[in-house]
Every structure is written in structure tokens, then in C-alpha cells.
Design a protein around this motif. Sequence first.
Motif, PDB file in Angstrom:
ATOM      1  N   ASP A 150     -13.982  15.338  25.942  1.00 45.72           N
ATOM      2  CA  ASP A 150     -15.258  15.816  25.418  1.00 45.72           C
ATOM      3  C   ASP A 150     -16.417  14.981  25.942  1.00 45.72           C
ATOM      4  O   ASP A 150     -17.498  15.498  26.190  1.00 45.72           O
ATOM      5  N   ASP A 151     -16.163  13.659  26.081  1.00 42.98           N
ATOM      6  CA  ASP A 151     -17.226  12.764  26.561  1.00 42.98           C
ATOM      7  C   ASP A 151     -16.625  11.821  27.595  1.00 42.98           C
ATOM      8  O   ASP A 151     -15.851  10.915  27.238  1.00 42.98           O
ATOM      9  N   SER A 170     -18.677  16.459  29.288  1.00 43.92           N
ATOM     10  CA  SER A 170     -17.369  17.132  29.268  1.00 43.92           C
ATOM     11  C   SER A 170     -16.703  17.029  30.640  1.00 43.92           C
ATOM     12  O   SER A 170     -17.360  17.029  31.680  1.00 43.92           O
ATOM     13  N   GLY A 177     -20.391  22.185  24.926  1.00 41.86           N
ATOM     14  CA  GLY A 177     -19.058  22.014  24.372  1.00 41.86           C
ATOM     15  C   GLY A 177     -18.073  21.493  25.413  1.00 41.86           C
ATOM     16  O   GLY A 177     -18.453  20.924  26.450  1.00 41.86           O
ATOM     17  N   SER A 178     -16.810  21.718  25.140  1.00 43.14           N
ATOM     18  CA  SER A 178     -15.738  21.172  25.973  1.00 43.14           C
ATOM     19  C   SER A 178     -15.052  22.283  26.749  1.00 43.14           C
ATOM     20  O   SER A 178     -15.139  23.470  26.421  1.00 43.14           O
TER      21      SER A 178
END
Length: 551
Positions: free
Chosen positions: A100-101, A120, A145-146
Amino acid sequence: MTPPGPEDGLTGEPALAAAVRAVAAGGRLEATLHDIVEAAVARADATYGAMGVLSSDGRRVDRFVIVGMDGAAQDVIGRLPEGDGILGLLLDHPVPLRLDDLGAHPASVGFPSGHPPMASFLGVPVRVRDAVFGNLYLTEKRSGGSFTAADEEAVLALAAVAGLAIENARLAEAAERRRAWLQAATEVSTALLSGSGLDDVLHTLVHRAAALSDADGAALLVPRADDPAALTIVAAAGATDLEGVRVPLADTHVGRVHRSGTPELVEDIRADPGLGRHADVAAELSAGARSAAVVPLGEAVGTLVCLRATGREPFDADVLDALTAFAAQAAVALELAHSQRRERELQVRADRERIARDLHDHVVQRIYATGLTLDRVARSLEDLDPYTARRVERSVDELDETMTQIRSAIFELQDDPPAEPLGRRLSDVVGRVTEGSGVACHVQLHGDVDGLPGPLAHDLLAVVRELVSNVVRHAAATRVSVDVDGGRTPGDDVVVVVADDGRGLPARPARSGLANLEERARRRGGRLTVTGGGPRGGTTVTWRAPRDGGT
């Protein structure tokens, strides 16, 4: 650069079909991989995409294909990724990775200055079966988002297509390399077997090996009969001043390969223990070089060494295998060429022997018989017609001189090659001249006869041949002795003494043959003397010349 979006129709199966078509089209690998990354970016709705392709040995990133970042942005970032951080993690563990990060992962090492922000992340291995060719990376989901499991599945399919493209490209490159190696081996073999100069062919062999192995230099080292403890460089590429350098066999990689016949890859030739004891040789051979590929051509032929400079990737097993096959074919060609040359030499020798035999058995014998007949005529006319007798005697002398010249030609045709020791050649000459004559011969050699320079050795053979021939033809002798002193230093005289127990010199000796020998001695700064043999008769002729005199 704006990446294609879902509205471009490159989603799901259309994106995969486009990638497969790009591979099937067989275009350049770089363009094909770029198309695949673009398809992955479009399918997963990513902002940026990249593919890192590993080198053939899997030890480093060989190329990096980027989509979504223009040239100006890449220039700001500077150097391309080298496989650290998250990228290194994927290289060590080639399994899909979704984040995600990107910056929050423990393995992250951050971004270089000027790099656009990325959160992402989706990374998948590029592989075919168990072979990993690299990784495909996507970052920054455009819709926020992812990345999803569906994205991962689709990108994995595209990565598989990329793996096929890389595998096919490498197979094609390998086939092209094999073709080039085979062509080079054929070129060398054809040149050798067609009779081209050996020195030129060896230089061609070394230059072709260096070019095809992507080496910075190469050298062919051969053994020499007079130097059994070392190999000598006879041809070099990249540094011609290496030619003539001796490389010791003891405790060196080159020596080990030459004696064992087993090729080797050397990580750092500068650390060779044997060369360490020969600093001058090490400095010449490994100046600027680091890794080496050493392959044998056969213990009697030599050893081939290819070198790469410090800072370059060392040779790999594929290069060593190709070099070994090339060297094996070249060695066979060298052996065949040597056999052909030897066969030609033997054929020439046989022809020379046949010509010499024909001259001796037919021409010389007929002239000799004619000379004997004329000699008897001259003796019978001495009292009746002295003038005619002298004219006939002059004709006999001319026939003797003609036979001398023919005999010289015969013996030069029959002489062994210069590699045969001079002492043995002298003994053979005396034996051939006296064979069947009934004259016993005795030959003594002193000093360094075999070490005489070529032109002087040639004169020495001619002198001994002529003097012994005179004894056999004119002296009515039962014994002849030949004593040759070759001296040992340049200032010494070479002395030939031929003595017989014959009837001695006639009242009016024919001087034509002796005049020729006197001329040979004078030309070399020497002299010829003739004396009687004492109360028992006979003649002694002494010919001398300095070892280093005349021409």
C-alpha cells in the motif's frame, strides 16, 4: 509522458493479446519489453511501470525499461536502479509483492533526489519455468488505493509473456554467437589448410578470439624446444608489444592449463602465484587486466588466453565453453596444416633425391667415363703430339670441373635440412663420396662444429666434398683422413685437413678444383695450402678461415 488508460481498450485480455502479438512479431527486444510494460501499466491502471532485466548470469540488472517517466525526469534522477531496497528484495525473493505504501516497507531505502512520489506498488517476477529473467514493477494506482489481486494476476500473465520474449531473444543471441564462433573457426581452418602464412593465421586466430569473447586483449602462447620451462607469446591482440614475452609454466594458471588440457576461468590473473615470482612478466601480461579465460590448444600446439580489464564483468562459463570449442577446432586445423606441410616437404625431398640419383647414375658416370677415355688419349699423345695432348688434357680438366659442379648440385640436393647437425652431415658427405671406391675413410671433428653459422657451414661442406672427391678420383689412394676443427669462439679459425696415402700431386696438377677452394678461403679471409705426404707419398690439403670472417 501520459500512460494509456482504460479508455484505450488495453484492459484484461486485450492487453495480454497485444503483448503476445508484440512477442510474436519478433521485433527488437527493447521495443517488445516496452510494449509489455505499457500493457501492464494500462491493465493495472498504474502511473508508472518498469522492468528490470537481469544479466544472463543473474548477478546484476542488465537493462531497465521505464514507462510513464519522460527523459527529463530520468535525467533529474540520474543513475538507474541497481537492485537495492525493494528491488533487491524482489531479486532475492522472486515472488509477487503488493504494497500500500512503498516507503513504509522495512526494506525501502527511499528515493533519490528528484524522484516522483510513489506509494502503491506491485512487483512480480519475470520468469519462464524455474529461470528468472528479472522483475516487472508498477507504482501509483491512478484511481487511488492499492493494486488488487486481479491486477496481480493480469500482470503475472504479462510478465510470463515478457519472460518468453527474453528467453527467445537470448536463445537467438546464443545461436548467433555460435554461428559467429563456427564461422571464425572455419575461417582459421580454411586459411591454415590453404597454405596461408602461419604467422598471419595465428594473429587472425587471436584477434577473432578476442572479438568474439568480448575481451580487451588476447594472446597465443606456444612451447619452444629450447625453452621447456616457459611458453612464449607469438601472437597478441590489444597489446602487440606482448609478443615475445615468456610466461613460466611453474605455478601459473597458464602452465596448469597447458599441462592438464583443462580450460579455466581466472577471477584475477594478477593474483597468479607463479607470476608473482616474475614481476616483470606479471607487469607485461596483466597490465590493466583482471579476469582471464585460459584454454588449451594441445600441449604441442599452445594455449590461448583472453583478458578483460579491471572494472569489467569477468568471463562466464558460456564464453569459456565457446572459446574451448573454438580452440579445439583451431588445434585440429593446426595439426592438419602441420601434417600437410610435412607431407609436402617429404614429397620435395623425394623429388630431390630422385633428381640427384639420376644425375649421379647417368650424367656423372657418362662424363666420368668420357674423361677417363680422353685422359688415356692424352697420355698416348704426350710423345707423339704434345700440343694435341695438352688440348685434350684441358678438355679433361673442364670435364672434371663440370663433374665437380654437378656433384656439388647432387650433394646440395641430398643434403639434410639445416636442422641436421653439421657434424653428422660432414660424416654423411664423406661416406657418400667414398662409398664403393675402395678408399677407407676416417673423420675426426673438434670444437663447436655444429655451432658454425649457416653460410660458413655451407662452404665447409663444399670444401670437404670437393677434397675427398679429388682423392677418390685422382689420388689412387687406399686411405683418406678428414680432420675438421670448428673452433669455439668468433676469433678462432675453422680448419679442414684432408690427407691421403695416394700417389701425390702430378707434375702438372689440374688447378681448377683447387682454385675454387682457394677462392672460398680467400673470400672468408683464410687460405688454402697443399703439401706432399712425405716419404710415403700422399697429399695433405689444409683449408682454413675465421669463424666470423668474410661473407
